[in-house]
Write a protein that holds these residues in place. Structure first.
Motif, PDB file in Angstrom:
ATOM      1  N   ASP A  38     -14.711   0.849  19.429  1.00 32.53           N
ATOM      2  CA  ASP A  38     -15.835   0.921  19.531  1.00 32.53           C
ATOM      3  C   ASP A  38     -16.557   1.071  21.520  1.00 32.53           C
ATOM      4  O   ASP A  38     -17.526   0.687  21.600  1.00 32.53           O
ATOM      5  CB  ASP A  38     -16.629   0.369  19.450  1.00 32.53           C
ATOM      6  CG  ASP A  38     -17.012   1.263  17.906  1.00 32.53           C
ATOM      7  OD1 ASP A  38     -16.521   1.377  17.057  1.00 32.53           O
ATOM      8  OD2 ASP A  38     -17.024  -0.648  17.100  1.00 32.53           O
ATOM      9  N   GLN A  40     -17.680   3.386  22.920  1.00 31.53           N
ATOM     10  CA  GLN A  40     -18.804   4.483  22.850  1.00 31.53           C
ATOM     11  C   GLN A  40     -19.458   4.908  23.893  1.00 31.53           C
ATOM     12  O   GLN A  40     -20.437   4.609  24.591  1.00 31.53           O
ATOM     13  CB  GLN A  40     -20.020   3.694  21.983  1.00 31.53           C
ATOM     14  CG  GLN A  40     -19.961   2.797  20.684  1.00 31.53           C
ATOM     15  CD  GLN A  40     -20.860   3.690  19.623  1.00 31.53           C
ATOM     16  OE1 GLN A  40     -21.414   4.322  19.903  1.00 31.53           O
ATOM     17  NE2 GLN A  40     -20.126   3.198  18.532  1.00 31.53           N
ATOM     18  N   LEU A  43     -23.284   5.708  25.097  1.00 34.57           N
ATOM     19  CA  LEU A  43     -24.081   4.412  24.326  1.00 34.57           C
ATOM     20  C   LEU A  43     -25.035   3.989  25.207  1.00 34.57           C
ATOM     21  O   LEU A  43     -26.266   3.665  25.914  1.00 34.57           O
ATOM     22  CB  LEU A  43     -23.707   3.853  23.562  1.00 34.57           C
ATOM     23  CG  LEU A  43     -24.536   2.634  22.490  1.00 34.57           C
ATOM     24  CD1 LEU A  43     -25.604   3.682  22.258  1.00 34.57           C
ATOM     25  CD2 LEU A  43     -23.402   1.900  21.761  1.00 34.57           C
ATOM     26  N   CYS A  52     -31.563   6.446  21.604  1.00 38.41           N
ATOM     27  CA  CYS A  52     -29.852   6.625  21.333  1.00 38.41           C
ATOM     28  C   CYS A  52     -29.463   7.748  20.330  1.00 38.41           C
ATOM     29  O   CYS A  52     -28.996   8.397  20.192  1.00 38.41           O
ATOM     30  CB  CYS A  52     -29.947   5.566  20.654  1.00 38.41           C
ATOM     31  SG  CYS A  52     -30.453   4.016  21.493  1.00 38.41           S
ATOM     32  N   GLU A  62     -19.097   3.617  31.601  1.00 37.38           N
ATOM     33  CA  GLU A  62     -18.424   2.921  30.307  1.00 37.38           C
ATOM     34  C   GLU A  62     -16.812   3.317  31.287  1.00 37.38           C
ATOM     35  O   GLU A  62     -15.986   2.600  31.118  1.00 37.38           O
ATOM     36  CB  GLU A  62     -18.920   3.927  29.326  1.00 37.38           C
ATOM     37  CG  GLU A  62     -19.249   3.673  28.608  1.00 37.38           C
ATOM     38  CD  GLU A  62     -20.854   4.626  28.901  1.00 37.38           C
ATOM     39  OE1 GLU A  62     -21.709   4.637  29.931  1.00 37.38           O
ATOM     40  OE2 GLU A  62     -22.546   4.045  28.273  1.00 37.38           O
ATOM     41  N   ASP A  88     -16.029   4.371  17.604  1.00 36.62           N
ATOM     42  CA  ASP A  88     -16.681   5.239  17.563  1.00 36.62           C
ATOM     43  C   ASP A  88     -15.847   5.280  19.945  1.00 36.62           C
ATOM     44  O   ASP A  88     -16.290   4.556  19.984  1.00 36.62           O
ATOM     45  CB  ASP A  88     -17.593   5.131  17.601  1.00 36.62           C
ATOM     46  CG  ASP A  88     -18.037   4.978  16.302  1.00 36.62           C
ATOM     47  OD1 ASP A  88     -17.392   6.205  15.475  1.00 36.62           O
ATOM     48  OD2 ASP A  88     -18.758   4.091  16.141  1.00 36.62           O
ATOM     49  N   HIS A  91     -20.257   8.364  22.141  1.00 40.46           N
ATOM     50  CA  HIS A  91     -21.688   8.106  21.585  1.00 40.46           C
ATOM     51  C   HIS A  91     -22.454   9.459  21.857  1.00 40.46           C
ATOM     52  O   HIS A  91     -22.555  10.090  20.828  1.00 40.46           O
ATOM     53  CB  HIS A  91     -22.474   7.076  21.803  1.00 40.46           C
ATOM     54  CG  HIS A  91     -23.768   7.268  21.652  1.00 40.46           C
ATOM     55  ND1 HIS A  91     -24.147   6.624  20.490  1.00 40.46           N
ATOM     56  CD2 HIS A  91     -24.716   8.155  22.407  1.00 40.46           C
ATOM     57  CE1 HIS A  91     -25.821   7.400  20.530  1.00 40.46           C
ATOM     58  NE2 HIS A  91     -26.370   7.758  21.607  1.00 40.46           N
TER      59      HIS A  91
END
Length: 103
Positions: A38, A40, A43, A52, A62, A88, A91
């Motif tokens: 994840d 993501q 996010l 979100c 990230e 995931d 995001h």
């Protein structure tokens, strides 16, 4: 150039070409692997702005964390047998092109 195309190995027919049947059919020694889950991408900004549903359009944080993780994994001794990434992956799509992303 051929080596760059071979960076991401894909499984086909329940077989991963990175592990040859003759060499890897039976594990001969202890090993470990790393599972990432994840990431993501997008996010962190979405949480920061409190939206979100629409705020995941930047991936800079990230990417920094992913680069740090790759550097740490590359320094492990002994090296993991493999790394698998699940869950995931994103995001939200980035609102702008991210430059200088290194593997």
């Amino acid at each position: 150039m051929a080596e760059e195309r071979d960076v991401f190995r894909r499984a086909r027919g329940r077989t991963l070409s990175a592990f040859g049947e003759d060499d890897e059919c039976q594990w001969k020694a202890p090993f470990y692997f790393i599972q990432g889950a994840d990431p993501q991408f997008g996010l962190m900004k979405a949480w920061a702005v409190g939206d979100c549903d629409n705020g995941g359009d930047e991936w800079e944080e990230e990417i920094k964390l992913t680069e740090q993780a790759v550097q740490a994994i590359n320094q492990l001794n002994p090296k993991p047998k493999f790394f698998v990434l699940c869950g995931d992956l994103i995001h939200g799509m980035p609102g702008k092109t991210v430059k200088n992303v290194h593997r």
